[in-house]
Structures are given as C-alpha cells and as structure tokens.
Design a protein around this motif. Structure first.
Motif, mmCIF file in Angstrom:
data_model
loop_
_atom_site.group_PDB
_atom_site.id
_atom_site.type_symbol
_atom_site.label_atom_id
_atom_site.label_comp_id
_atom_site.label_asym_id
_atom_site.label_seq_id
_atom_site.Cartn_x
_atom_site.Cartn_y
_atom_site.Cartn_z
ATOM 1 N N GLN A 50 -2.881 51.374 9.498
ATOM 2 C CA GLN A 50 -2.197 52.658 9.386
ATOM 3 C C GLN A 50 -2.987 53.511 8.396
ATOM 4 N N HIS A 51 -3.289 54.740 8.785
ATOM 5 C CA HIS A 51 -4.133 55.605 7.950
ATOM 6 C C HIS A 51 -3.366 56.879 7.606
ATOM 7 N N TYR A 52 -3.362 57.213 6.309
ATOM 8 C CA TYR A 52 -2.620 58.363 5.799
ATOM 9 C C TYR A 52 -3.570 59.265 5.013
ATOM 10 N N PRO A 53 -4.394 60.049 5.705
ATOM 11 C CA PRO A 53 -5.407 60.840 5.002
ATOM 12 C C PRO A 53 -4.846 61.942 4.112
ATOM 13 N N GLN A 54 -3.668 62.448 4.429
ATOM 14 C CA GLN A 54 -2.996 63.440 3.599
ATOM 15 C C GLN A 54 -1.496 63.197 3.690
ATOM 16 N N THR A 55 -0.749 63.809 2.774
ATOM 17 C CA THR A 55 0.704 63.703 2.822
ATOM 18 C C THR A 55 1.213 64.215 4.163
ATOM 19 N N GLY A 56 2.008 63.415 4.846
ATOM 20 C CA GLY A 56 2.575 63.816 6.124
ATOM 21 C C GLY A 56 1.687 63.539 7.320
ATOM 22 N N TRP A 57 0.448 63.064 7.075
ATOM 23 C CA TRP A 57 -0.456 62.748 8.170
ATOM 24 C C TRP A 57 -0.437 61.242 8.422
ATOM 25 N N VAL A 58 -0.420 60.854 9.709
ATOM 26 C CA VAL A 58 -0.465 59.444 10.091
ATOM 27 C C VAL A 58 -1.448 59.299 11.248
ATOM 28 N N GLU A 59 -2.407 58.389 11.112
ATOM 29 C CA GLU A 59 -3.438 58.225 12.128
ATOM 30 C C GLU A 59 -3.680 56.752 12.449
ATOM 31 N N HIS A 60 -4.133 56.504 13.669
ATOM 32 C CA HIS A 60 -4.557 55.177 14.105
ATOM 33 C C HIS A 60 -5.974 55.246 14.663
ATOM 34 N N VAL A 61 -6.702 54.172 14.514
ATOM 35 C CA VAL A 61 -8.034 54.064 15.127
ATOM 36 C C VAL A 61 -7.845 53.459 16.519
ATOM 37 N N PRO A 62 -8.148 54.182 17.598
ATOM 38 C CA PRO A 62 -7.913 53.648 18.940
ATOM 39 C C PRO A 62 -8.576 52.297 19.192
ATOM 40 N N GLU A 63 -9.774 52.104 18.705
ATOM 41 C CA GLU A 63 -10.455 50.827 18.927
ATOM 42 C C GLU A 63 -9.682 49.672 18.289
ATOM 43 N N GLU A 64 -9.027 49.926 17.164
ATOM 44 C CA GLU A 64 -8.222 48.885 16.533
ATOM 45 C C GLU A 64 -7.004 48.544 17.390
ATOM 46 N N ILE A 65 -6.418 49.544 18.068
ATOM 47 C CA ILE A 65 -5.317 49.270 18.990
ATOM 48 C C ILE A 65 -5.810 48.381 20.126
ATOM 49 N N TRP A 66 -6.993 48.680 20.659
ATOM 50 C CA TRP A 66 -7.539 47.885 21.759
ATOM 51 C C TRP A 66 -7.844 46.454 21.314
ATOM 52 N N GLN A 67 -8.447 46.297 20.162
ATOM 53 C CA GLN A 67 -8.750 44.946 19.682
ATOM 54 C C GLN A 67 -7.472 44.159 19.405
ATOM 55 N N ALA A 68 -6.438 44.837 18.898
ATOM 56 C CA ALA A 68 -5.143 44.168 18.693
ATOM 57 C C ALA A 68 -4.532 43.758 20.027
ATOM 58 N N THR A 69 -4.734 44.580 21.054
ATOM 59 C CA THR A 69 -4.250 44.250 22.395
ATOM 60 C C THR A 69 -4.921 42.979 22.905
ATOM 61 N N LEU A 70 -6.227 42.905 22.770
ATOM 62 C CA LEU A 70 -6.962 41.718 23.216
ATOM 63 C C LEU A 70 -6.502 40.474 22.456
ATOM 64 N N ALA A 71 -6.349 40.605 21.149
ATOM 65 C CA ALA A 71 -5.976 39.448 20.331
ATOM 66 C C ALA A 71 -4.566 38.963 20.672
ATOM 67 N N ALA A 72 -3.618 39.892 20.814
ATOM 68 C CA ALA A 72 -2.237 39.507 21.121
ATOM 69 C C ALA A 72 -2.141 38.860 22.494
ATOM 70 N N CYS A 73 -2.845 39.435 23.478
ATOM 71 C CA CYS A 73 -2.808 38.867 24.828
ATOM 72 C C CYS A 73 -3.455 37.482 24.858
ATOM 73 N N GLN A 74 -4.556 37.314 24.156
ATOM 74 C CA GLN A 74 -5.215 36.005 24.130
ATOM 75 C C GLN A 74 -4.294 34.958 23.521
ATOM 76 N N GLU A 75 -3.592 35.324 22.459
ATOM 77 C CA GLU A 75 -2.676 34.386 21.813
ATOM 78 C C GLU A 75 -1.563 33.961 22.766
ATOM 79 N N ALA A 76 -0.990 34.915 23.504
ATOM 80 C CA ALA A 76 0.080 34.583 24.440
ATOM 81 C C ALA A 76 -0.435 33.744 25.597
#
Length: 498
Positions: free
Chosen positions: A40-66
């Motif tokens: 979770q990235h908060y570059p300024q007050t009230g800003w919230v960002e995600h790195v798309p590649e991290e979402i994809w890698q988390a998807t791969l890891a979660a699916c592999q575990e299941a």
C-alpha cells in the motif's frame, strides 16, 4: 502433474490489501485457499496507490498456493476485484506506466467540485446511477490526463489501455489477448450508461477518456477467454466469471431475489439491495448499480450504500492507537463494558460515504471524559459500524418504500458476534451469517461455474447456502444513534478548515 478435476473452480479475489485464491467444489465448499498481500503506497495525505505488477505477482502466488494444496486442475476461473481503482497498462507487454489510483484515494475531490459547480452532477447520476465523488474511476483518469502526461500519452497513442483491476488481471491471465470487463465493474466507472448498457460517449467526453482505451463490456458469466499457460502456472482453462467484489458477494450470498440484501464488512462496508430488473432512482445518498448481467443480456440492478471505513477503523485501533494486538480482540475488549459511556466515534478517516457523501469530513471522537477507557473506544467503534449500516438501511427503505426483511452479512468483521448483535438491534431485523464467510470469492466461483456448467442454475446455487448463526433483534438504543447523527454533522467539512 496436476490431476484433472472437472468439477472444481478456481476463483481470484483481488482485494484492496491482498489477493485470495480459492478452489471451490461443486457443493460450494472451499477445498483450498491461498493468500498473498501486496504493498500500500501513500505518497501524500489522502492519496492511495498500488503497483499493478505487485497485484499480478500476488495473484500468481495465491493461486499457486491454492493449487498446490489440492493437486487438481480446476475446470475454470472466476475473478472478483476491488472496484473503481484505475489501472493503466501496456496491453502488449503488460507493464504499467504508473501506479494504480485506488478507490480510497481522495485526490480528485477538486475535480468533482469543479464538475459539480459546472452543473454536471444531475446528468452524471441520470446516466450512470452514481454521483460525482473521488471514489469512482473516471475522475482518477481525468487526474492522470491532467497531471501525468507521460503516462497519458500512451493512452492517446493507443499503446496503453485503461480499466479496473478485473480488466488488468484478465489481460495478464491471457497474455494480452483479452481486454474486457463485466457490466458490474463497468457500472462503477462513471463512464457506463446503466440503461443502454454501453460506454457512454457523453461521459467519456466529459471526463476526457477515449472510449478506444476502455475494455469491451461482457456478461458477468460465460466464457470470455482462456488463460495462457506460458504466463499462468501452466494452466489453460476458461475465464468464465467476472464481477466487482460487492456484486460477487451478493452472488455468493445467493441474494438472487428482488428485496434480498447483504452487507459486507471489509475495509469499508457495502450494503446492497437487489432491485431486480428495475433501476431505482438513487435518492438519499444511495447509488444505483448493475448487480450482474446474464449471457443473454438481461441485467439485474441494486441500490448500494457505500461506507468507506468500517474494518479499517478496527485496524486503526490496532495499528494507529495500539489498543489491541489483533483485530478479533476488539470483540472481547468492547464486550467488557455494557456501553460506550457516551463516547461516539465517527470513522470518517477517508471522508464520508453514504448517505452523507462528504469527502472533506474527517474522523472524530466525541464524549471523552476522565472515565473513558480503551474498552469504551472499542465499543464505540463497533457501534459506529452498526450505525453507519443503519443509516444506509434507512435510506434504502426511504428510496424503495420497503423495509429490509433480513440482512445477510459476510466479510472479516462478520465473525464478530457482538457487532452482529448490535447490528441486528439497530436494524430491528435478523442478521444471518453463513458458514462460508468468504462470499466475495465464493460468488466469483459461482459465476464462473455457472458459465461453464458446473452449476446449472441459480436455484441449484441457492441450495448450497448454509446458515452459521442468526442474530435476532433486541432492544434498540436510539439515544446512542441520535448522538451518532449529531457527531456526524460536526465531522463534516473538517478538511475545508485547512
């Protein structure tokens, strides 16, 4: 080598803080799960960002575990996702020119005010069922266009496409072969006409988003592509179900009949009321949204009350104040006192959602005395969650002319018995908690399986729902609720003070 199992479904639940993967059997039980968080990235007050590649890698890891836990090959895959988050990526290569702007992000409040002052809000609501608020996708894309010319130049050239998290994951699963979204996710963007069920040229022009960059809108279930084994764990299986997280939770809760309702207690809380094929005018701070679209084009709708901070308030007790070590401890701590002793907590940590809709509101605690302890604050936090849901339920009753007959609940905080009882008391209706509380992921599995014949009908799916516990209403504390409404009014517009 994975053993084929034609009657299990893989579901990907790409949430706000992590990705959950489930393997679901034909009787609706969870055979295996995997989970992986991302940053979770908060570059300024009230800003919230995600790195798309991290979402994809988390998807791969979660699916592999299941998958590793079952050793079987699922028959298909369904996807559900955090809604409204704006993602840009190169369709051919999959890489993103910038971080995604998350649904919680409030940086576009000024853009919303500008458009509102120009008189656009009523037309936006007429077309989309939504309102001008930083919550939704389109204003985030407008912000990128105005403030990140490097990223937006790719959109203008056609190299970069835009979408919500479901579109991004489908693109990665198919190695760029498919750029699609379903109608439920499209209806959360401010760019989709919920009556014509198409991208609105008028809204695209208003927000400055080229329609050519948007995904194709497809039904919520049925085959829309297949995974590429070169990029997705060696699997080639159909992608046959897509829905935004709250619509997927409705599907997993088997709320298929008009008048049925559910509340998901997650980072925020989201109350949905099935209105059938009718688009109900979104009055009293509610939204009208697509629930799901069938393969024949038939579309069902919902009234939605979106509450931005509920579970996140309990996390704040843990991480911000250090009052508890783990979120579940909030129940025992709150139960150690009979009431909040007049303490009221307004968890407007990212503004207020329904029914008040004030992005400038900020969190506040009222009623503190020398006798106030951490247990009172914990109790006030659980009460605040129940009060927020009561606000929305009463708005729904006013908009639809019907009282909720029952509320089905799910999500992490639904395991809190004290919260469920307070909620039932405040609503004066029974609160029903299912055995499987991961109903968001379950709903995506149901959609995918319905799209490939694992299940033949919603009637068959409805028979899989099992009750864990029902909470019946007791005495309702209306005095505490009146204090709550007074406190909410005082929290409004706080950020405007500088």
């Amino acid at each position: 080598m994975l053993e084929a199992n034609p009657m299990s479904v893989l579901t990907i639940d790409a949430g706000t803080t992590g990705v959950t993967a489930l393997i679901v059997s034909e009787n609706g039980t969870v055979l295996a799960r995997g989970y992986h968080e991302f940053g979770q990235h908060y570059p300024q007050t009230g800003w919230v960002e995600h790195v798309p590649e991290e979402i994809w890698q988390a998807t791969l890891a979660a699916c592999q575990e299941a998958l590793d836990a079952t050793g079987t090959t699922p028959t298909c895959v369904g996807i559900t996702n955090q809604r409204e988050t704006a993602v840009l990526w190169n369709r051919a290569r999959g890489n993103s020119p910038r971080r995604a702007i998350v649904w919680q992000d409030r940086r576009t409040a000024g853009i919303c005010t500008e458009l509102r002052d120009e008189g656009h809000e009523s037309r936006v609501t007429d077309v989309t069922g939504l309102r001008l608020d930083p919550y939704f996708t389109a204003t985030k894309l407008t912000w990128v266009k105005r403030n990140d010319r490097r990223a937006w130049s790719g959109v203008e050239s056609g190299d970069v496409v835009v979408g919500t998290v479901d579109s991004y994951i489908v693109s990665r699963l198919t190695n760029g072969a498919r750029h699609v979204t379903d109608a439920s996710n499209a209806s959360r963007t401010l760019l989709y006409d919920i009556r014509t069920r198409q991208w609105s040229p008028e809204m695209c022009e208003l927000f400055g988003v080229p329609a050519s960059a948007l995904p194709e809108v497809v039904p919520s279930y049925g085959r829309v592509g297949e995974t590429d084994p070169d990029v997705f764990l060696g699997l080639r299986i159909p992608i046959s179900g897509i829905a935004g997280d709250q619509q997927a939770a409705m599907f997993g809760q088997t709320c298929y009949q008009p008048g049925s309702s559910k509340c998901t207690y997650g980072t925020g809380s989201f109350v949905l009321l099935n209105t059938g094929t009718e688009v109900v005018e979104p009055k009293h701070g509610l939204l009208s949204t697509v629930l799901w679209q069938h393969p024949d084009g038939a579309t069902e709708y919902a009234l939605e009350g979106s509450i931005f901070v509920t579970g996140a308030a309990v996390q704040w007790l843990r991480d911000g104040l250090g009052l508890i070590d783990r979120a579940p401890q909030s129940e025992a701590l709150a139960a150690s006192v009979s009431d909040s002793a007049g303490v009221v907590f307004v968890p407007a940590l990212t503004g207020l959602g329904a029914p008040d809709w004030d992005p400038q509101a900020r969190g506040a605690v009222f009623g503190i005395t020398r006798g106030t302890g951490r247990a009172h604050l914990a109790r006030a936090t659980l009460e605040a969650i129940a009060f927020e849901v009561r606000d929305v339920a009463e708005a729904m009753a006013n908009a639809s002319g019907k009282q909720l007959p029952e509320l089905r609940v799910d999500g992490g905080a639904a395991g809190n018995n004290l919260l469920c009882q307070i909620q039932s008391n405040q609503l004066s209706v029974s609160v029903a908690r299912p055995v499987v509380q991961e109903t968001t992921a379950l709903g995506a599995a149901f959609l995918a399986g319905l799209g490939t014949g694992v299940w033949e009908s919603t009637e068959e799916l409805a028979r899989t729902w099992q009750l864990d516990r029902r909470f019946e209403p007791g005495q309702r504390d209306d005095t505490a609720y009146r204090r709550w409404r007074a406190a909410v009014e005082r929290s409004k517009g706080w950020a405007d003070l500088g």
